[in-house]
Design a protein around this motif. Structure first.
Motif, mmCIF file in Angstrom:
data_model
loop_
_atom_site.group_PDB
_atom_site.id
_atom_site.type_symbol
_atom_site.label_atom_id
_atom_site.label_comp_id
_atom_site.label_asym_id
_atom_site.label_seq_id
_atom_site.Cartn_x
_atom_site.Cartn_y
_atom_site.Cartn_z
ATOM 1 N N ARG A 25 0.843 -1.449 -0.041
ATOM 2 C CA ARG A 25 0.067 -0.186 -0.104
ATOM 3 C C ARG A 25 0.793 1.461 0.005
ATOM 4 N N ILE A 26 1.938 1.290 0.706
ATOM 5 C CA ILE A 26 2.809 2.510 0.681
ATOM 6 C C ILE A 26 3.467 2.552 -0.525
ATOM 7 N N ILE A 27 3.870 1.396 -1.307
ATOM 8 C CA ILE A 27 4.455 1.900 -2.468
ATOM 9 C C ILE A 27 3.633 2.038 -3.410
ATOM 10 N N LEU A 28 2.232 1.672 -3.584
ATOM 11 C CA LEU A 28 1.369 1.997 -4.494
ATOM 12 C C LEU A 28 0.766 3.433 -4.034
ATOM 13 N N PHE A 29 0.920 3.839 -2.856
ATOM 14 C CA PHE A 29 0.368 5.305 -2.583
ATOM 15 C C PHE A 29 1.549 6.202 -3.225
ATOM 16 N N LEU A 30 3.194 5.796 -2.847
ATOM 17 C CA LEU A 30 3.987 6.520 -3.417
ATOM 18 C C LEU A 30 3.973 6.792 -4.881
ATOM 19 N N MET A 31 3.554 5.816 -5.631
ATOM 20 C CA MET A 31 3.649 5.505 -7.204
ATOM 21 C C MET A 31 2.456 6.642 -7.666
ATOM 22 N N VAL A 32 1.251 6.469 -6.841
ATOM 23 C CA VAL A 32 0.203 7.349 -7.351
ATOM 24 C C VAL A 32 0.497 8.894 -7.085
ATOM 25 N N ALA A 33 1.021 8.920 -5.864
ATOM 26 C CA ALA A 33 1.656 10.430 -5.579
ATOM 27 C C ALA A 33 2.692 10.950 -6.623
ATOM 28 N N VAL A 34 3.610 10.283 -6.839
ATOM 29 C CA VAL A 34 4.593 10.757 -7.823
ATOM 30 C C VAL A 34 4.024 11.047 -9.326
ATOM 31 N N THR A 35 3.095 10.125 -9.793
ATOM 32 C CA THR A 35 2.425 10.331 -10.966
ATOM 33 C C THR A 35 1.588 11.337 -10.974
ATOM 34 N N LEU A 36 0.845 11.606 -9.913
ATOM 35 C CA LEU A 36 -0.105 12.947 -10.121
ATOM 36 C C LEU A 36 0.809 14.109 -10.036
ATOM 37 N N SER A 37 1.769 14.165 -8.996
ATOM 38 C CA SER A 37 2.821 15.437 -9.037
ATOM 39 C C SER A 37 3.593 15.390 -10.359
ATOM 40 N N ALA A 38 3.802 14.476 -10.996
ATOM 41 C CA ALA A 38 4.365 14.862 -12.323
ATOM 42 C C ALA A 38 3.141 15.360 -13.245
ATOM 43 N N LEU A 39 2.139 14.840 -13.372
ATOM 44 C CA LEU A 39 0.980 15.412 -14.183
ATOM 45 C C LEU A 39 0.737 16.812 -13.735
ATOM 46 N N VAL A 40 0.641 17.256 -12.532
ATOM 47 C CA VAL A 40 0.024 18.602 -12.026
ATOM 48 C C VAL A 40 1.383 19.492 -12.442
ATOM 49 N N TYR A 41 2.730 19.051 -12.188
ATOM 50 C CA TYR A 41 3.775 19.749 -12.479
ATOM 51 C C TYR A 41 3.809 20.143 -14.147
ATOM 52 N N GLY A 42 3.666 19.298 -14.688
ATOM 53 C CA GLY A 42 3.596 19.291 -16.550
ATOM 54 C C GLY A 42 2.370 20.211 -16.562
#
Length: 151
Positions: free
Chosen positions: A7-24
């Motif tokens: 769950r922690i790994i999945l949460f981190l992957m989702v957070a990184v993906t969303l951060s990249a999308l928001v930043y872009g």
């Protein structure tokens, strides 16, 4: 324990993906425009970079902008064409020839040509009278003949 780690790994992957999308999205320049160097009332994408290319016609003001994603065959990207209209410029479709597009506003004319990797803006130098369309490519720009005014 293992389920919690997943769950922690999945949460981190989702957070990184969303951060990249928001930043872009936040730093995408498709929605950022500035006035051009030859007419502050004509928009240019903020991502476009003015290049120093000499132009020797003394009656024409000319500027070249380098920009990724611009293609001669596809003309002006939709997001840019929409912004030109938002700034109050209207296309003179009768003047369109190949990659040359002509826009008018308040008695002024701005010519834009697209090329692979760059575009050019050009117009006649102001002499106290409204700008007229400049026919042809910027390298061979000449004044378009104007009909005599009606009496």
């Amino acid at each position: 324990m293992r389920g919690r780690s997943l769950r922690i790994i999945l949460f981190l992957m989702v957070a990184v993906t969303l951060s990249a999308l928001v930043y872009g999205y936040a730093f995408s320049n498709n929605d950022s425009f500035v006035g051009s160097s030859i007419d502050e009332q004509f928009p240019v994408p903020a991502e476009a970079r003015k290049s120093d290319v000499p132009f020797s016609n003394p009656g024409v003001v000319y500027v070249r902008y380098n920009m990724k994603g611009v293609e001669e065959a596809e003309s002006i990207p939709d997001f840019y064409e929409d912004e030109i209209r938002k700034w109050g410029w209207k296309e003179d479709k009768e003047e369109k020839v190949g990659a040359l597009r002509v826009f008018v506003k308040d008695g002024k004319t701005m010519n834009i040509t697209t090329h692979t990797g760059f575009f050019t803006l050009f117009t006649k130098k102001s002499s106290g009278e409204p700008h007229k369309a400049v026919a042809g490519s910027p390298r061979a720009a000449v004044s378009k003949p104007q009909s005599a005014p009606e009496k």
